[in-house]
Design an enzyme around this catalytic site. Structure first.
Site, PDB file in Angstrom:
ATOM      1  N   HIS A 118      19.502 102.665  38.602  1.00 35.87           N
ATOM      2  CA  HIS A 118      19.400 101.910  39.857  1.00 35.87           C
ATOM      3  C   HIS A 118      20.374 100.734  39.867  1.00 35.87           C
ATOM      4  O   HIS A 118      21.106 100.522  40.850  1.00 35.87           O
ATOM      5  CB  HIS A 118      17.961 101.412  40.024  1.00 35.87           C
ATOM      6  CG  HIS A 118      17.769 100.418  41.118  1.00 35.87           C
ATOM      7  ND1 HIS A 118      17.392 100.764  42.395  1.00 35.87           N
ATOM      8  CD2 HIS A 118      17.894  99.054  41.127  1.00 35.87           C
ATOM      9  CE1 HIS A 118      17.307  99.678  43.142  1.00 35.87           C
ATOM     10  NE2 HIS A 118      17.602  98.623  42.390  1.00 35.87           N
ATOM     11  N   GLU A 119      20.405  99.969  38.777  1.00 42.83           N
ATOM     12  CA  GLU A 119      21.273  98.793  38.723  1.00 42.83           C
ATOM     13  C   GLU A 119      22.749  99.184  38.722  1.00 42.83           C
ATOM     14  O   GLU A 119      23.573  98.540  39.382  1.00 42.83           O
ATOM     15  CB  GLU A 119      20.933  97.945  37.495  1.00 42.83           C
ATOM     16  CG  GLU A 119      19.521  97.377  37.497  1.00 42.83           C
ATOM     17  CD  GLU A 119      19.230  96.519  38.710  1.00 42.83           C
ATOM     18  OE1 GLU A 119      20.172  95.887  39.242  1.00 42.83           O
ATOM     19  OE2 GLU A 119      18.061  96.481  39.144  1.00 42.83           O
ATOM     20  N   GLU A 180      18.708  98.265  48.240  1.00 34.53           N
ATOM     21  CA  GLU A 180      17.740  98.680  47.230  1.00 34.53           C
ATOM     22  C   GLU A 180      17.428 100.175  47.348  1.00 34.53           C
ATOM     23  O   GLU A 180      17.378 100.897  46.351  1.00 34.53           O
ATOM     24  CB  GLU A 180      16.455  97.853  47.358  1.00 34.53           C
ATOM     25  CG  GLU A 180      16.603  96.404  46.982  1.00 34.53           C
ATOM     26  CD  GLU A 180      16.987  96.222  45.526  1.00 34.53           C
ATOM     27  OE1 GLU A 180      16.487  96.976  44.671  1.00 34.53           O
ATOM     28  OE2 GLU A 180      17.790  95.323  45.236  1.00 34.53           O
TER      29      GLU A 180
END
Length: 259
Positions: A118-119, A180
């Site tokens: 995700h990051e 996000e």
């Protein structure tokens, strides 16, 4: 005012880009500048925050980071920070930080790969650049509105102030939620390409939801999707991600990162 308008139009017209998911983006900051800022921030954190000397934790994180970043290429540096918060981050310029609190929370490699993927997804989609470009563009737009309207009354000045608030909640924060969700999708596919089990992403966010019980801002006024929304979106993406994982496993990508 004329010069400001010309500059504003040039930035809008020249800042068009496309994210890895095909979404149109407004990006006009030089990537080299964002990379430099990421490096400075990372060096500051390494100076101000104690790093973990736990060999097992560092080997565990290294194994996952190397498997994930191998899929995107480039030079990446990671550090495990002594911090009890459930957090990790990736910065422009290839810098990754993982907090010991998150390492303690996860049950296995796949759950930590969810967060690291995700990051890294944020970096691949140039979200830092996009956010900064949005903020600069928003401020220029407000300055332009002020120059055109030149409000003299209290009501007029209040309207200009509300324009700034509207930009915050109507442009910048929704894009942050979109960032996000987009990073979730990119990260899910990325961890699957590396051979990790994408189904564990749902388990991870269920654990995160349980660990963060307490008052949360309503989703409209939050820069992050609610845990429920995030889990639903991941579940919807799982069938495609599982196919990616199966292809990766068949190609010999079977990570064995032991906690």
């Amino acid at each position: 005012m004329k010069k400001l308008l010309i500059l504003f139009l040039i930035l809008l017209l020249g800042g068009c880009a496309t994210s890895p998911t095909g979404r149109s983006q407004l990006i006009f900051m030089p990537d080299a500048e964002l990379n430099s800022m990421g490096l400075q921030a990372f060096e500051t954190m390494k100076r101000d925050t104690r790093t973990s000397s736990n060999v097992a934790s560092n080997q565990f994180v290294r194994c996952i980071v190397e498997a994930i970043t191998r899929e995107v290429g480039g030079q990446w540096e990671f550090v495990v920070f002594e911090d009890d918060s459930l957090n990790a981050f990736a910065l422009p310029g290839g810098k990754i930080g993982v907090h010991t609190g998150l390492v303690s929370l996860v049950d296995n490699q796949d759950q930590l790969a969810t967060v690291i993927g995700h990051e890294v997804g944020h970096v691949l989609a140039r979200h830092s650049n996009e956010r900064m470009s949005q903020q600069i563009g928003t401020q220029m737009g407000i300055s332009l509105a002020q120059a055109i309207a030149a409000p003299q009354t209290a009501l007029g000045k209040t309207a200009i102030g509300l324009l700034g608030v509207g930009a915050q909640y109507g442009v910048i924060m929704p894009f942050s939620r979109l960032h996000e969700s987009e990073a979730d999708r990119i990260g899910l596919d990325l961890m699957a390409k590396a051979g990790f089990d994408p189904a564990e992403s749902v388990v991870l966010w269920q654990k995160m939801s349980q660990a963060s019980q307490g008052p949360r801002p309503v989703e409209f006024l939050s820069t992050h999707p609610s845990h429920g929304t995030r889990i639903q979106d991941l579940q919807a993406r799982l069938p495609a991600a599982r196919q990616i994982q199966q292809q990766a496993n068949a190609a010999g990508k079977v990570p064995r990162c032991m906690k």
